[in-house]
Design an enzyme around this catalytic site. Structure first.
Site, short mmCIF file in Angstrom:
data_model
loop_
_atom_site.label_atom_id
_atom_site.label_comp_id
_atom_site.label_asym_id
_atom_site.label_seq_id
_atom_site.Cartn_x
_atom_site.Cartn_y
_atom_site.Cartn_z
N PRO A 19 0.84 -1.20 0.00
CA PRO A 19 0.00 0.00 0.00
C PRO A 19 0.87 1.25 0.00
CG PRO A 19 -0.61 -1.49 1.79
CD PRO A 19 0.67 -1.99 1.22
N GLU A 20 0.49 2.23 -0.81
CA GLU A 20 1.26 3.48 -0.89
C GLU A 20 0.42 4.63 -0.32
OE1 GLU A 20 3.11 3.94 -4.77
OE2 GLU A 20 3.04 1.79 -5.08
#
Ligand SMILES: [Zn+2]
Length: 314
Positions: A19-20
């Site tokens: 996840p960014e």
């Protein structure tokens, strides 16, 4: 004397996509209205491995009884501020943070995704659920992480502690804040000789950008990912500066990038997958010019780009 044989072993492309910033921000926005004002009743940890040293030896239990005041984010870190402590969570590669209402039905099983991850709307704690937080209204906040690269930290809520934490973790410019301006961005190029892809993955340069949004930002700016940072003209740096915010904004707008693996805190899938220009589109026509998208490896990370829109040299 035997000749020295050099063997270069390339790490395999990770199956999971971390996840960014847009994904963590989507989770934050999903959680915030539910969590603020609630008391953290109790905490159960079933695997110490996901706990940073700061959260071990019962220190997590010290949070019990405290009210949740804010839910913020810095880079890919989610920061839950309690009355006297900060609870900081990094989702690592496969971390999921979901709310569970025990009065509502749980999904019977997880859906297996193309990237190996699993998801569902709401799940009962299972063997991958390592931290269970019981909230004052009876709901649960569950931290599930199959590969256990995620981390939970506890900090005392005293002045500068949070600042020091992020300094220790080498977090650079934070997009969407007043600190993220052209001058500070240009200053970040000083003494940095990395290739652009590696530069963008470096959290000390700009915080929150990972593999997906690095590729998307370089496409947006029309820059070849293998170019070295010092080769950029000022106008190209300016384009990159704007492109980073543009692609992150787009990611947030569409609720994060979904590879059928990322789910927000309410168990909903992100929908950004259809909004990506290059990431995961190897061999498919560029949406701007029709040239097939190329996938290569830079710094051991799969990198996608359009050879026409992102020439090595203009
Ligand atoms: Zn193109």
């Amino acid at each position: 004397m035997e000749p020295l044989i050099q063997v270069r072993i390339l790490a395999p492309e990770p199956v999971f996509q971390m996840p960014e910033l847009p994904e963590v921000e989507t989770i934050r926005r999903g959680l915030e209205p539910h969590l603020i004002g609630l008391t953290l009743q109790s905490l159960t940890v079933t695997d110490q491995k996901v706990l940073d040293l700061s959260a071990r030896d019962g220190r997590l239990a010290g949070l019990e009884g405290q009210r949740i005041e804010t839910v913020t984010r810095r880079g890919k870190y989610l920061v839950i501020a309690l009355e006297r402590h900060y609870l900081i969570i990094h989702l690592g590669m496969t971390g999921q943070l979901t709310l569970r209402d025990p009065r509502l039905p749980d999904a019977k099983s997880f859906e297996r995704t193309v990237t190996g991850l699993e998801w569902c709307e709401q799940h009962a704690p299972d063997r991958h659920t390592h931290v269970h937080i019981l909230l004052g209204d009876g709901r649960q906040l569950l931290f599930r992480d199959i590969r256990k690269f995620g981390r939970v930290y506890v900090l005392e809520r005293v002045s500068n502690e949070l600042l020091a934490f992020f300094e220790t973790h080498h977090l650079g410019l934070e997009p969407f804040t007043p600190d993220y301006h052209l001058e500070s961005f240009l200053a970040g190029f000083k003494n940095r000789t990395l290739r652009l892809k590696s530069l963008l993955l470096n959290q000390a340069f700009v915080a929150g950008v990972g593999n997906i949004y690095a590729d998307e930002a370089l496409f947006e700016a029309g820059l070849h990912p293998a170019r070295k940072a010092p080769s950029l003209r000022r106008v190209e740096k300016e384009r990159l500066f704007l492109a980073i915010q543009t692609v992150l904004e787009r990611g947030i707008e569409f609720g994060g990038t979904s590879f059928r693996d990322f789910v927000n805190s309410e168990g909903e899938k992100g929908t950004n997958q259809e909004k990506l220009y290059v990431y995961g589109r190897e061999g498919e026509p560029c949406l701007k010019c029709g040239t097939p998208i190329v996938k290569t490896v830079i710094s051991q990370r799969g990198t996608h780009f359009c050879p026409s829109c992102q020439p090595r040299r203009r």
